[in-house]
Design a protein around this motif. Sequence first.
Motif, short mmCIF file in Angstrom:
data_model
loop_
_atom_site.label_atom_id
_atom_site.label_comp_id
_atom_site.label_asym_id
_atom_site.label_seq_id
_atom_site.Cartn_x
_atom_site.Cartn_y
_atom_site.Cartn_z
N LYS A 18 0.81 -1.21 0.00
CA LYS A 18 0.00 0.00 0.00
C LYS A 18 0.85 1.26 0.00
O LYS A 18 0.39 2.32 -0.40
CB LYS A 18 -0.94 0.01 1.22
N GLY A 19 2.10 1.16 0.48
CA GLY A 19 2.99 2.31 0.42
C GLY A 19 3.60 2.68 1.76
O GLY A 19 3.36 2.04 2.78
N LEU A 20 4.35 3.73 1.72
CA LEU A 20 5.08 4.24 2.88
C LEU A 20 4.12 4.84 3.91
O LEU A 20 3.18 5.55 3.54
CB LEU A 20 6.07 5.32 2.43
N VAL A 21 4.36 4.53 5.17
CA VAL A 21 3.66 5.20 6.27
C VAL A 21 4.72 5.81 7.18
O VAL A 21 5.79 5.24 7.37
CB VAL A 21 2.74 4.24 7.05
N THR A 22 4.42 6.99 7.68
CA THR A 22 5.36 7.69 8.54
C THR A 22 4.63 8.31 9.72
O THR A 22 3.43 8.60 9.66
CB THR A 22 6.09 8.83 7.80
N GLY A 23 5.35 8.50 10.78
CA GLY A 23 4.82 9.18 11.95
C GLY A 23 5.98 9.83 12.69
O GLY A 23 7.09 9.30 12.69
N SER A 24 5.73 10.97 13.29
CA SER A 24 6.78 11.62 14.04
C SER A 24 6.19 12.41 15.19
O SER A 24 5.01 12.73 15.21
CB SER A 24 7.61 12.54 13.15
N ILE A 25 7.06 12.70 16.14
CA ILE A 25 6.67 13.55 17.26
C ILE A 25 7.90 14.34 17.69
O ILE A 25 9.01 13.81 17.71
CB ILE A 25 6.10 12.73 18.44
N VAL A 26 7.68 15.60 17.98
CA VAL A 26 8.74 16.46 18.51
C VAL A 26 8.30 16.85 19.91
O VAL A 26 7.19 17.34 20.11
CB VAL A 26 8.93 17.73 17.65
#
Length: 103
Positions: A18-26
């Motif tokens: 299905k593709g790239l998944v990303t998550g981030s937190i600062v």
Amino acid sequence: MLIVTTDAIVGKNIQEVKGLVTGSIVQSRNIGKDILSGFKSVIGGELKSYTGMLEDSKKMVKERLIEQAEAAGANAIVGLRFELSAGQGTSELIGYGTAVIVD
């Protein structure tokens, strides 16, 4: 949601990518914790307040990855990676992987 760091899942076949998944937190760091951590770094030992902050960050990033993967119709994430960077008074945790459908 099945999440693995490997590119394949033993016993499962990837039916569709299905593709790239990303998550981030600062997150900003607490000045009081920084001072206490400075003392701790002199004598050695785990910086438990930062360990806790990092664990909370990993949980939030994984939740964001799962939300994206589910929105794409995936039931698994392969190739999960985390990267951490620390700046002046902040830390950023980024997670990424590939959303897939497995049988």
